[in-house]
Design an enzyme around this catalytic site. Structure first.
Site, PDB file in Angstrom:
ATOM      1  N   ASP A   1      42.885   3.914  57.750  1.00 53.82           N
ATOM      2  CA  ASP A   1      43.769   3.632  56.303  1.00 53.82           C
ATOM      3  C   ASP A   1      45.393   3.170  57.718  1.00 53.82           C
ATOM      4  OD1 ASP A   1      42.754   3.774  54.062  1.00 53.82           O
ATOM      5  OD2 ASP A   1      42.788   6.038  54.512  1.00 53.82           O
TER       6      ASP A   1
ATOM      7  N   TYR B   1      43.923  12.107  53.000  1.00 55.17           N
ATOM      8  CA  TYR B   1      42.803  13.083  54.257  1.00 55.17           C
ATOM      9  C   TYR B   1      43.461  13.861  55.174  1.00 55.17           C
ATOM     10  CZ  TYR B   1      39.550   8.822  53.017  1.00 55.17           C
ATOM     11  OH  TYR B   1      38.782   7.722  51.871  1.00 55.17           O
TER      12      TYR B   1
ATOM     13  N   GLU C   1      39.774   0.942  47.479  1.00 57.22           N
ATOM     14  CA  GLU C   1      39.563   0.153  48.814  1.00 57.22           C
ATOM     15  C   GLU C   1      38.699  -1.057  47.505  1.00 57.22           C
ATOM     16  OE1 GLU C   1      40.397   0.498  51.306  1.00 57.22           O
ATOM     17  OE2 GLU C   1      41.442   2.626  51.340  1.00 57.22           O
TER      18      GLU C   1
ATOM     19  N   HIS D   1      41.283  -2.921  46.791  1.00 58.33           N
ATOM     20  CA  HIS D   1      41.667  -4.163  47.928  1.00 58.33           C
ATOM     21  C   HIS D   1      40.406  -5.651  48.577  1.00 58.33           C
ATOM     22  CE1 HIS D   1      43.974  -0.276  48.665  1.00 58.33           C
ATOM     23  NE2 HIS D   1      44.533  -0.738  47.989  1.00 58.33           N
TER      24      HIS D   1
END
EC number: 1.17.4.1
Length: 410
Positions: free
Chosen positions: A146, A184, A274, A277
Protein backbone atom coordinates in the site's frame (compact mmCIF):
# COMPACT_ATOMS: atom_id res chain seq x y z
CA UNK A 1 16.31 114.27 11.36
CA UNK A 2 17.60 110.84 11.23
CA UNK A 3 15.23 107.96 10.62
CA UNK A 4 15.38 105.36 13.36
CA UNK A 5 15.39 101.75 12.21
CA UNK A 6 12.89 99.58 13.96
CA UNK A 7 14.08 96.35 15.67
CA UNK A 8 12.21 94.18 13.18
CA UNK A 9 13.90 95.84 10.22
CA UNK A 10 17.26 95.36 11.90
CA UNK A 11 16.66 91.64 12.24
CA UNK A 12 15.56 91.41 8.63
CA UNK A 13 18.63 93.27 7.46
CA UNK A 14 20.86 90.98 9.51
CA UNK A 15 19.38 87.85 8.01
CA UNK A 16 19.90 89.19 4.50
CA UNK A 17 23.59 89.77 5.25
CA UNK A 18 24.17 86.23 6.53
CA UNK A 19 26.30 83.91 4.35
CA UNK A 20 24.01 80.92 3.65
CA UNK A 21 26.74 79.01 1.83
CA UNK A 22 27.76 75.89 3.75
CA UNK A 23 31.19 74.31 3.51
CA UNK A 24 29.45 70.95 3.27
CA UNK A 25 28.77 69.48 -0.15
CA UNK A 26 25.43 70.51 -1.51
CA UNK A 27 22.87 67.96 -2.61
CA UNK A 28 22.49 67.96 -6.35
CA UNK A 29 18.89 67.29 -7.27
CA UNK A 30 19.31 68.59 -10.75
CA UNK A 31 21.41 65.71 -12.05
CA UNK A 32 18.53 63.27 -12.18
CA UNK A 33 15.72 65.76 -11.86
CA UNK A 34 13.87 62.90 -10.21
CA UNK A 35 11.60 65.07 -8.13
CA UNK A 36 10.29 66.75 -11.25
CA UNK A 37 9.58 63.55 -13.26
CA UNK A 38 5.93 62.86 -13.83
CA UNK A 39 4.62 59.90 -11.71
CA UNK A 40 3.15 58.28 -14.83
CA UNK A 41 6.62 57.67 -16.25
CA UNK A 42 7.70 55.63 -13.21
CA UNK A 43 4.45 53.69 -13.32
CA UNK A 44 4.90 52.98 -17.01
CA UNK A 45 8.41 51.68 -16.37
CA UNK A 46 7.14 49.38 -13.60
CA UNK A 47 4.35 48.09 -15.82
CA UNK A 48 6.84 47.40 -18.58
CA UNK A 49 8.99 45.35 -16.22
CA UNK A 50 5.98 43.37 -15.02
CA UNK A 51 4.86 42.73 -18.60
CA UNK A 52 8.33 41.53 -19.54
CA UNK A 53 8.40 39.10 -16.61
CA UNK A 54 4.89 37.86 -17.41
CA UNK A 55 5.79 37.25 -21.05
CA UNK A 56 8.91 35.36 -20.01
CA UNK A 57 6.88 33.16 -17.67
CA UNK A 58 4.25 32.63 -20.35
CA UNK A 59 6.87 31.47 -22.81
CA UNK A 60 8.30 29.10 -20.22
CA UNK A 61 4.83 27.71 -19.55
CA UNK A 62 4.18 27.26 -23.25
CA UNK A 63 7.39 25.27 -23.48
CA UNK A 64 6.13 23.01 -20.70
CA UNK A 65 2.66 22.19 -21.86
CA UNK A 66 3.33 18.62 -20.80
CA UNK A 67 4.79 17.36 -17.56
CA UNK A 68 8.51 16.60 -17.94
CA UNK A 69 7.91 12.84 -17.79
CA UNK A 70 5.33 12.79 -20.59
CA UNK A 71 6.20 11.79 -24.11
CA UNK A 72 5.64 13.76 -27.35
CA UNK A 73 2.98 11.27 -28.42
CA UNK A 74 0.99 12.19 -25.30
CA UNK A 75 0.73 15.87 -26.27
CA UNK A 76 -2.90 15.48 -27.36
CA UNK A 77 -4.09 13.64 -24.25
CA UNK A 78 -6.83 15.72 -22.54
CA UNK A 79 -6.12 13.96 -19.25
CA UNK A 80 -2.43 14.88 -19.30
CA UNK A 81 -1.91 18.20 -21.09
CA UNK A 82 -1.92 21.41 -19.09
CA UNK A 83 -5.42 22.35 -17.97
CA UNK A 84 -5.84 25.99 -16.83
CA UNK A 85 -9.11 24.99 -15.10
CA UNK A 86 -7.48 22.31 -12.96
CA UNK A 87 -7.61 24.48 -9.83
CA UNK A 88 -11.42 24.77 -9.94
CA UNK A 89 -13.63 21.70 -9.64
CA UNK A 90 -16.95 22.90 -11.06
CA UNK A 91 -18.45 22.61 -13.58
CA UNK A 92 -17.88 18.87 -13.69
CA UNK A 93 -16.75 17.80 -17.16
CA UNK A 94 -15.96 14.11 -16.63
CA UNK A 95 -19.11 12.86 -14.94
CA UNK A 96 -18.24 9.15 -14.87
CA UNK A 97 -14.88 9.92 -13.24
CA UNK A 98 -16.63 12.17 -10.72
CA UNK A 99 -19.14 9.41 -9.95
CA UNK A 100 -16.26 7.03 -9.28
CA UNK A 101 -14.84 9.52 -6.78
CA UNK A 102 -18.21 9.86 -5.02
CA UNK A 103 -18.51 6.07 -4.90
CA UNK A 104 -15.12 5.86 -3.20
CA UNK A 105 -16.11 8.64 -0.81
CA UNK A 106 -19.26 6.74 0.17
CA UNK A 107 -17.18 3.67 1.04
CA UNK A 108 -15.04 5.37 3.66
CA UNK A 109 -14.11 3.40 6.77
CA UNK A 110 -11.40 3.49 9.43
CA UNK A 111 -9.11 0.96 11.08
CA UNK A 112 -10.82 1.54 14.42
CA UNK A 113 -13.98 -0.10 13.09
CA UNK A 114 -12.32 -3.51 12.80
CA UNK A 115 -13.09 -5.74 15.79
CA UNK A 116 -10.07 -7.94 16.51
CA UNK A 117 -11.26 -9.22 19.89
CA UNK A 118 -11.97 -12.74 18.60
CA UNK A 119 -8.94 -13.01 16.34
CA UNK A 120 -6.40 -13.55 19.10
CA UNK A 121 -8.27 -16.62 20.32
CA UNK A 122 -8.16 -18.14 16.82
CA UNK A 123 -4.52 -17.14 16.38
CA UNK A 124 -3.46 -18.78 19.63
CA UNK A 125 -5.74 -21.82 19.60
CA UNK A 126 -7.00 -22.66 16.11
CA UNK A 127 -4.13 -21.90 13.72
CA UNK A 128 -1.07 -24.08 13.27
CA UNK A 129 2.46 -22.75 12.73
CA UNK A 130 2.27 -23.01 8.93
CA UNK A 131 -0.94 -20.99 8.84
CA UNK A 132 0.52 -18.35 11.16
CA UNK A 133 3.62 -18.13 8.97
CA UNK A 134 1.56 -17.66 5.83
CA UNK A 135 -0.80 -15.06 7.30
CA UNK A 136 1.97 -13.00 8.88
CA UNK A 137 3.91 -12.87 5.60
CA UNK A 138 0.81 -11.97 3.60
CA UNK A 139 0.14 -9.11 6.01
CA UNK A 140 3.75 -7.98 5.66
CA UNK A 141 3.37 -7.91 1.88
CA UNK A 142 0.15 -5.91 2.10
CA UNK A 143 1.57 -3.41 4.59
CA UNK A 144 4.47 -2.64 2.25
CA UNK A 145 2.47 -2.70 -0.99
CA UNK A 146 0.00 0.00 0.00
CA UNK A 147 2.93 2.31 0.65
CA UNK A 148 4.30 1.59 -2.81
CA UNK A 149 0.94 2.33 -4.44
CA UNK A 150 0.86 5.64 -2.59
CA UNK A 151 4.41 6.42 -3.69
CA UNK A 152 3.29 6.12 -7.29
CA UNK A 153 0.19 8.24 -6.73
CA UNK A 154 2.12 11.01 -4.99
CA UNK A 155 5.24 10.98 -7.17
CA UNK A 156 3.72 10.32 -10.59
CA UNK A 157 0.00 9.97 -11.26
CA UNK A 158 -1.36 12.88 -9.19
CA UNK A 159 1.03 15.30 -10.86
CA UNK A 160 0.60 13.94 -14.37
CA UNK A 161 -3.19 13.85 -14.51
CA UNK A 162 -4.49 17.38 -15.10
CA UNK A 163 -8.24 17.03 -14.66
CA UNK A 164 -9.59 17.86 -11.18
CA UNK A 165 -12.14 15.02 -11.12
CA UNK A 166 -9.37 12.42 -11.36
CA UNK A 167 -7.23 14.29 -8.86
CA UNK A 168 -10.13 14.09 -6.39
CA UNK A 169 -10.18 10.32 -6.76
CA UNK A 170 -6.42 10.01 -6.39
CA UNK A 171 -6.49 12.21 -3.30
CA UNK A 172 -9.12 9.97 -1.71
CA UNK A 173 -7.30 6.82 -2.82
CA UNK A 174 -4.14 8.03 -1.10
CA UNK A 175 -6.10 8.43 2.13
CA UNK A 176 -7.67 4.97 1.83
CA UNK A 177 -4.31 3.34 1.07
CA UNK A 178 -3.06 4.92 4.29
CA UNK A 179 -5.97 3.33 6.15
CA UNK A 180 -5.23 -0.03 4.53
CA UNK A 181 -1.59 0.21 5.57
CA UNK A 182 -2.59 1.21 9.09
CA UNK A 183 -4.98 -1.76 9.27
CA UNK A 184 -2.36 -4.28 8.14
CA UNK A 185 0.18 -2.82 10.54
CA UNK A 186 -2.39 -3.02 13.34
CA UNK A 187 -3.07 -6.67 12.50
CA UNK A 188 0.64 -7.49 12.65
CA UNK A 189 0.94 -5.56 15.90
CA UNK A 190 -1.99 -7.54 17.35
CA UNK A 191 -0.98 -11.03 16.28
CA UNK A 192 2.81 -10.87 16.59
CA UNK A 193 4.03 -10.29 20.13
CA UNK A 194 7.76 -10.79 19.63
CA UNK A 195 9.33 -7.35 18.89
CA UNK A 196 12.08 -8.72 16.66
CA UNK A 197 9.54 -10.64 14.57
CA UNK A 198 7.43 -7.52 14.22
CA UNK A 199 10.43 -5.56 13.01
CA UNK A 200 11.22 -8.33 10.53
CA UNK A 201 7.70 -8.16 9.09
CA UNK A 202 7.44 -4.37 9.06
CA UNK A 203 10.67 -4.28 7.02
CA UNK A 204 9.54 -7.03 4.64
CA UNK A 205 10.81 -5.28 1.51
CA UNK A 206 14.34 -5.59 2.86
CA UNK A 207 14.06 -8.81 4.87
CA UNK A 208 11.82 -11.13 2.81
CA UNK A 209 13.14 -11.86 -0.73
CA UNK A 210 9.83 -12.95 -2.29
CA UNK A 211 8.14 -9.75 -1.13
CA UNK A 212 11.11 -7.70 -2.31
CA UNK A 213 10.71 -9.21 -5.79
CA UNK A 214 7.10 -8.04 -6.07
CA UNK A 215 7.98 -4.65 -4.63
CA UNK A 216 10.85 -4.21 -7.08
CA UNK A 217 8.53 -4.88 -10.01
CA UNK A 218 6.17 -2.11 -8.90
CA UNK A 219 8.96 0.30 -7.95
CA UNK A 220 10.56 -0.16 -11.35
CA UNK A 221 7.43 1.21 -12.98
CA UNK A 222 7.43 4.24 -10.68
CA UNK A 223 10.99 5.20 -11.61
CA UNK A 224 10.76 4.24 -15.30
CA UNK A 225 11.30 7.43 -17.33
CA UNK A 226 10.92 5.78 -20.72
CA UNK A 227 7.40 4.38 -20.30
CA UNK A 228 4.22 6.30 -21.07
CA UNK A 229 1.51 7.15 -18.57
CA UNK A 230 -0.75 4.57 -20.21
CA UNK A 231 1.82 1.79 -19.75
CA UNK A 232 2.27 2.65 -16.10
CA UNK A 233 -1.50 2.84 -15.65
CA UNK A 234 -1.76 -0.76 -16.88
CA UNK A 235 1.12 -1.83 -14.63
CA UNK A 236 -0.50 -0.44 -11.49
CA UNK A 237 -3.86 -1.87 -12.48
CA UNK A 238 -1.98 -5.18 -12.44
CA UNK A 239 -0.49 -4.41 -9.02
CA UNK A 240 -3.89 -3.77 -7.46
CA UNK A 241 -5.87 -6.20 -9.61
CA UNK A 242 -3.47 -9.16 -9.79
CA UNK A 243 -0.75 -8.84 -7.15
CA UNK A 244 -3.41 -8.59 -4.44
CA UNK A 245 -5.86 -11.14 -5.83
CA UNK A 246 -4.28 -14.36 -4.60
CA UNK A 247 -3.63 -12.94 -1.14
CA UNK A 248 -7.24 -11.77 -0.89
CA UNK A 249 -8.44 -15.24 -1.90
CA UNK A 250 -6.23 -16.92 0.70
CA UNK A 251 -7.70 -14.79 3.49
CA UNK A 252 -11.24 -15.45 2.26
CA UNK A 253 -10.31 -19.13 2.49
CA UNK A 254 -9.96 -18.55 6.24
CA UNK A 255 -13.44 -17.03 6.31
CA UNK A 256 -14.86 -20.16 4.73
CA UNK A 257 -13.36 -22.08 7.63
CA UNK A 258 -14.84 -19.68 10.18
CA UNK A 259 -11.47 -18.30 11.29
CA UNK A 260 -10.16 -14.81 12.13
CA UNK A 261 -13.35 -12.71 11.78
CA UNK A 262 -11.55 -9.38 12.21
CA UNK A 263 -8.94 -10.19 9.59
CA UNK A 264 -11.49 -11.50 7.11
CA UNK A 265 -13.82 -8.51 7.57
CA UNK A 266 -10.98 -6.05 6.99
CA UNK A 267 -10.00 -8.13 3.97
CA UNK A 268 -13.50 -7.72 2.58
CA UNK A 269 -13.43 -3.95 3.00
CA UNK A 270 -9.95 -3.63 1.52
CA UNK A 271 -10.62 -5.96 -1.41
CA UNK A 272 -13.68 -3.87 -2.27
CA UNK A 273 -11.57 -0.69 -2.20
CA UNK A 274 -8.85 -2.20 -4.36
CA UNK A 275 -11.44 -3.40 -6.85
CA UNK A 276 -12.69 0.17 -7.13
CA UNK A 277 -9.14 1.44 -7.62
CA UNK A 278 -8.63 -1.09 -10.42
CA UNK A 279 -11.93 -0.03 -11.99
CA UNK A 280 -10.77 3.57 -11.89
CA UNK A 281 -7.51 2.72 -13.64
CA UNK A 282 -9.50 1.01 -16.41
CA UNK A 283 -11.83 4.01 -16.66
CA UNK A 284 -8.93 6.45 -17.06
CA UNK A 285 -7.37 4.09 -19.57
CA UNK A 286 -10.55 4.27 -21.67
CA UNK A 287 -10.16 8.08 -21.85
CA UNK A 288 -6.67 7.94 -23.35
CA UNK A 289 -6.24 8.58 -27.06
CA UNK A 290 -2.88 6.85 -27.41
CA UNK A 291 -3.01 3.49 -25.68
CA UNK A 292 -0.33 0.81 -25.69
CA UNK A 293 -0.67 -1.98 -28.22
CA UNK A 294 -2.71 -4.99 -27.17
CA UNK A 295 0.51 -6.98 -27.29
CA UNK A 296 2.25 -4.68 -24.81
CA UNK A 297 -0.77 -4.71 -22.48
CA UNK A 298 -0.74 -8.50 -22.59
CA UNK A 299 2.98 -8.63 -21.84
CA UNK A 300 2.58 -6.46 -18.74
CA UNK A 301 -0.33 -8.56 -17.44
CA UNK A 302 1.36 -11.89 -18.19
CA UNK A 303 4.49 -10.74 -16.37
CA UNK A 304 2.42 -9.81 -13.32
CA UNK A 305 0.61 -13.17 -13.44
CA UNK A 306 3.91 -15.06 -13.54
CA UNK A 307 5.24 -13.20 -10.50
CA UNK A 308 2.01 -13.65 -8.52
CA UNK A 309 1.76 -17.35 -9.31
CA UNK A 310 5.37 -17.89 -8.27
CA UNK A 311 4.78 -15.91 -5.08
CA UNK A 312 1.78 -17.95 -3.92
CA UNK A 313 2.82 -21.41 -5.10
CA UNK A 314 6.58 -21.43 -4.54
CA UNK A 315 7.95 -18.56 -2.46
CA UNK A 316 5.02 -18.40 -0.02
CA UNK A 317 3.01 -21.49 -0.94
CA UNK A 318 -0.71 -21.33 -0.31
CA UNK A 319 -0.44 -25.03 0.56
CA UNK A 320 0.54 -23.79 4.01
CA UNK A 321 -3.13 -22.88 4.43
CA UNK A 322 -4.30 -26.12 2.92
CA UNK A 323 -5.12 -24.53 -0.45
CA UNK A 324 -4.42 -26.28 -3.74
CA UNK A 325 -1.54 -24.61 -5.61
CA UNK A 326 -2.85 -25.48 -9.09
CA UNK A 327 -6.23 -23.99 -8.26
CA UNK A 328 -4.55 -20.84 -6.98
CA UNK A 329 -2.70 -20.49 -10.29
CA UNK A 330 -5.98 -20.96 -12.13
CA UNK A 331 -7.67 -18.33 -9.98
CA UNK A 332 -4.93 -15.77 -10.71
CA UNK A 333 -5.36 -16.47 -14.44
CA UNK A 334 -9.12 -16.03 -14.09
CA UNK A 335 -8.64 -12.60 -12.48
CA UNK A 336 -6.06 -11.62 -15.11
CA UNK A 337 -8.46 -12.47 -17.94
CA UNK A 338 -11.09 -10.18 -16.46
CA UNK A 339 -8.58 -7.35 -16.19
CA UNK A 340 -7.50 -7.88 -19.79
CA UNK A 341 -11.11 -7.59 -20.94
CA UNK A 342 -11.56 -4.41 -18.89
CA UNK A 343 -8.53 -2.95 -20.70
CA UNK A 344 -9.98 -3.81 -24.10
CA UNK A 345 -7.98 -6.99 -24.74
CA UNK A 346 -9.10 -10.54 -25.34
CA UNK A 347 -8.87 -13.27 -22.72
CA UNK A 348 -5.71 -15.34 -23.04
CA UNK A 349 -6.06 -17.92 -20.26
CA UNK A 350 -9.79 -18.63 -20.49
CA UNK A 351 -9.71 -20.00 -16.96
CA UNK A 352 -12.81 -20.35 -14.81
CA UNK A 353 -13.06 -19.43 -11.15
CA UNK A 354 -11.96 -22.54 -9.24
CA UNK A 355 -12.90 -21.29 -5.78
CA UNK A 356 -16.56 -21.72 -4.91
CA UNK A 357 -16.13 -19.62 -1.77
CA UNK A 358 -15.29 -16.62 -3.98
CA UNK A 359 -18.56 -16.82 -5.91
CA UNK A 360 -20.40 -14.58 -3.44
CA UNK A 361 -17.43 -12.35 -2.76
CA UNK A 362 -17.36 -9.15 -4.77
CA UNK A 363 -14.46 -6.78 -5.19
CA UNK A 364 -17.14 -4.10 -5.30
CA UNK A 365 -18.64 -4.97 -1.96
CA UNK A 366 -21.97 -6.56 -3.02
CA UNK A 367 -22.15 -9.07 -0.18
CA UNK A 368 -24.84 -10.44 2.08
CA UNK A 369 -23.15 -10.10 5.44
CA UNK A 370 -25.92 -8.29 7.31
CA UNK A 371 -24.13 -8.39 10.65
CA UNK A 372 -21.56 -5.95 9.25
CA UNK A 373 -21.82 -2.78 7.21
CA UNK A 374 -19.74 -4.10 4.35
CA UNK A 375 -22.62 -4.74 1.94
CA UNK A 376 -24.06 -1.23 1.98
CA UNK A 377 -21.22 0.66 3.60
CA UNK A 378 -22.12 4.19 2.52
CA UNK A 379 -22.13 7.52 4.24
CA UNK A 380 -25.71 8.80 4.21
CA UNK A 381 -26.58 10.89 1.19
CA UNK A 382 -23.16 10.86 -0.43
CA UNK A 383 -24.23 8.99 -3.53
CA UNK A 384 -27.46 10.96 -4.03
CA UNK A 385 -25.59 13.74 -5.78
CA UNK A 386 -24.25 11.35 -8.40
CA UNK A 387 -27.54 9.93 -9.66
CA UNK A 388 -27.58 10.23 -13.41
CA UNK A 389 -29.78 9.03 -16.19
CA UNK A 390 -29.44 5.46 -17.40
CA UNK A 391 -27.73 6.80 -20.49
CA UNK A 392 -24.88 8.19 -18.39
CA UNK A 393 -24.47 4.85 -16.67
CA UNK A 394 -24.34 3.12 -20.04
CA UNK A 395 -21.63 5.50 -21.24
CA UNK A 396 -19.54 4.83 -18.16
CA UNK A 397 -20.09 1.11 -18.64
CA UNK A 398 -18.91 1.20 -22.24
CA UNK A 399 -15.90 3.35 -21.43
CA UNK A 400 -14.70 0.71 -18.98
CA UNK A 401 -13.87 -1.43 -21.95
CA UNK A 402 -17.02 -3.50 -22.27
CA UNK A 403 -19.62 -4.94 -19.93
CA UNK A 404 -17.17 -5.96 -17.22
CA UNK A 405 -16.27 -4.00 -14.12
CA UNK A 406 -14.44 -5.16 -11.04
CA UNK A 407 -17.51 -4.63 -8.87
CA UNK A 408 -19.21 -7.61 -10.46
CA UNK A 409 -19.56 -10.79 -8.46
CA UNK A 410 -16.97 -13.45 -9.08
Amino acid sequence: MSVQTSPSKQVTSGIQNLNMDSPAKKLDFGATDKENKPFDEDLAKLEAEIDAEHNANKKAAEAKKMAPTLKPEEANEPLLTENPQRFVLFPIKYHEIWQMYKKAEASFWTAEEIDLSKDLHDWNNRLNDDEKFFISHILAFFAASDGIVNENLVERFSGEVQIPEARCFYGFQIMMENIHSETYSLLIDTYIKEPSQRTYLFNAIDTIPCIRKKADWALRWITDKSSTFAQRLVAFAAVEGIFFSGAFASIFWLKKRGLMPGLTFSNELISRDEGLHTDFACLLFSHLNNRPSKQLIQEIIVDAVRIEQEFLTEALPCALLGMNADLMKQYIEFVADRLLVALGNEKIYRSTNPFDFMENISLGGKTNFFEKRVGDYQKAGVMNSTKKADADAEVAKNENGGDFTFDEDF
